[in-house]
Design an enzyme around this catalytic site. Structure first.
Site, PDB file in Angstrom:
ATOM      1  CE  LYS A  68      -3.762   0.907  -5.257  1.00  0.00           C
ATOM      2  NZ  LYS A  68      -2.521   0.440  -4.569  1.00  0.00           N
ATOM      3  CD  GLU A 122      -3.235  -3.060  -3.041  1.00  0.00           C
ATOM      4  OE1 GLU A 122      -2.968  -3.296  -1.841  1.00  0.00           O
ATOM      5  OE2 GLU A 122      -2.383  -2.690  -3.867  1.00  0.00           O
ATOM      6  CD  GLU A 159     -11.144  -0.033   4.544  1.00  0.00           C
ATOM      7  OE1 GLU A 159     -10.403   0.966   4.606  1.00  0.00           O
ATOM      8  OE2 GLU A 159     -10.760  -1.175   4.845  1.00  0.00           O
ATOM      9  CE  LYS A 210      -2.378   4.215  13.680  1.00  0.00           C
ATOM     10  NZ  LYS A 210      -0.915   4.208  13.715  1.00  0.00           N
TER      11      LYS A 210
HETATM   12  P1  IMP Z   1      -6.761  -4.916   0.937  1.00  0.00           P
HETATM   13  O1  IMP Z   1      -7.026  -5.754   2.146  1.00  0.00           O
HETATM   14  O2  IMP Z   1      -5.748  -5.543  -0.006  1.00  0.00           O
HETATM   15  O3  IMP Z   1      -7.992  -4.503   0.188  1.00  0.00           O
HETATM   16  O4  IMP Z   1      -5.979  -3.628   1.403  1.00  0.00           O
HETATM   17  C1  IMP Z   1      -6.615  -2.615   2.019  1.00  0.00           C
HETATM   18  C2  IMP Z   1      -5.683  -1.825   2.940  1.00  0.00           C
HETATM   19  O5  IMP Z   1      -4.316  -1.791   2.492  1.00  0.00           O
HETATM   20  C3  IMP Z   1      -6.167  -0.413   2.906  1.00  0.00           C
HETATM   21  O6  IMP Z   1      -7.175  -0.198   3.873  1.00  0.00           O
HETATM   22  C4  IMP Z   1      -4.912   0.378   3.136  1.00  0.00           C
HETATM   23  O7  IMP Z   1      -4.692   0.528   4.516  1.00  0.00           O
HETATM   24  C5  IMP Z   1      -3.808  -0.465   2.525  1.00  0.00           C
HETATM   25  N1  IMP Z   1      -3.477  -0.036   1.139  1.00  0.00           N
HETATM   26  C6  IMP Z   1      -3.702  -0.720  -0.003  1.00  0.00           C
HETATM   27  N2  IMP Z   1      -3.268  -0.030  -1.084  1.00  0.00           N
HETATM   28  C7  IMP Z   1      -2.767   1.137  -0.597  1.00  0.00           C
HETATM   29  C8  IMP Z   1      -2.174   2.310  -1.243  1.00  0.00           C
HETATM   30  O8  IMP Z   1      -1.980   2.416  -2.481  1.00  0.00           O
HETATM   31  N3  IMP Z   1      -1.804   3.314  -0.401  1.00  0.00           N
HETATM   32  C9  IMP Z   1      -1.975   3.265   0.959  1.00  0.00           C
HETATM   33  N4  IMP Z   1      -2.522   2.201   1.581  1.00  0.00           N
HETATM   34  C10 IMP Z   1      -2.906   1.143   0.803  1.00  0.00           C
HETATM   35 MG    MG Z   2      -8.097   0.957   5.211  1.00  0.00          MG
END
Ligand code: IMP
Ligand code: MG
Length: 176
Positions: free
Chosen positions: A129, A101, A97, A42
């Site tokens: 990040k 992270e 996106e 979302k």
């Molecule tokens: P990844 O798979 O670790 O890259 O995480 C991505 C998903 O985690 C994002 O699309 C967000 O939904 C959530 N996410 C990661 N870090 C944050 C943050 O600092 N605030 C809010 N959502 C986050």
């Molecule tokens: Mg996301």
């Protein structure tokens, strides 16, 4: 729910200016191409609606919802909650996106969409990040690189499904 202390880190004005710049760059690349813009739900829905309204060319919209959770080895498992409804074969796909992270979500999404033989996949994320990267992904356009330590919310991003309606990006000050 406890009262969160939050601090603004990216203002509404800065976001709007950057969204406009990203829109101009995308328009140069995609004008007169067959484009499907995909919002990853979302978190990206507000960025997605501002970004796509800054694009002055015809495009189609679609939505995909993914969820990720930590598995026992503290790597993330990503699951599809809602798939695309349009076929993307031979289309130029722009994935939008909210934040990248560790990269697990984007890594899975790019592999999954690639199997459907699109003409190209381009990815835009409002936030990134960079030091948290754990797996490979392609990120073509970034709104803002942010520090990897904090948890951020607002402008579509949530904490416990709240705070999405803030017009700016804030960082939580008292999470632990
Ligand atoms: P990844 O798979 O670790 O890259 O995480 C991505 C998903 O985690 C994002 O699309 C967000 O939904 C959530 N996410 C990661 N870090 C944050 C943050 O600092 N605030 C809010 N959502 C986050
Ligand atoms: Mg996301």
């Amino acid at each position: 729910m406890k009262n969160l202390k939050i601090k603004e880190i990216i203002s509404e004005k800065k976001i709007q200016n950057r969204v406009k710049e990203l829109g101009e760059e995308l328009a140069k690349k995609f004008k007169s191409k067959d484009v499907i813009a995909v919002s990853v739900l979302k978190g990206s829905f507000i960025f997605f609606s501002d970004l796509t309204r800054s694009l002055d060319f015809d495009l189609k919209y679609d939505f995909i919802e993914l969820s990720s959770y930590l598995d026992s080895e503290s790597s993330k498992n990503v699951k599809i909650i809602k798939d695309l409804s349009l076929a993307i074969t031979k289309k130029h796909v722009i994935i939008v996106e909210d934040i990248v992270e560790n990269g697990y979500t984007l890594n899975l999404l790019q592999k999954l969409l690639q199997l459907r033989n699109p003409a190209s996949i381009t990815t835009v994320s409002l936030l990134h990040k960079p030091k948290s990267k754990k797996v490979d992904y392609n990120l073509d356009y970034i709104g803002f690189d942010i520090s990897d330590n904090g948890f951020v919310l607002g402008y579509g991003l949530d904490y416990n499904n709240q705070y999405r309606n803030l017009p700016y990006i804030a960082e939580i000050q008292n999470l632990n």
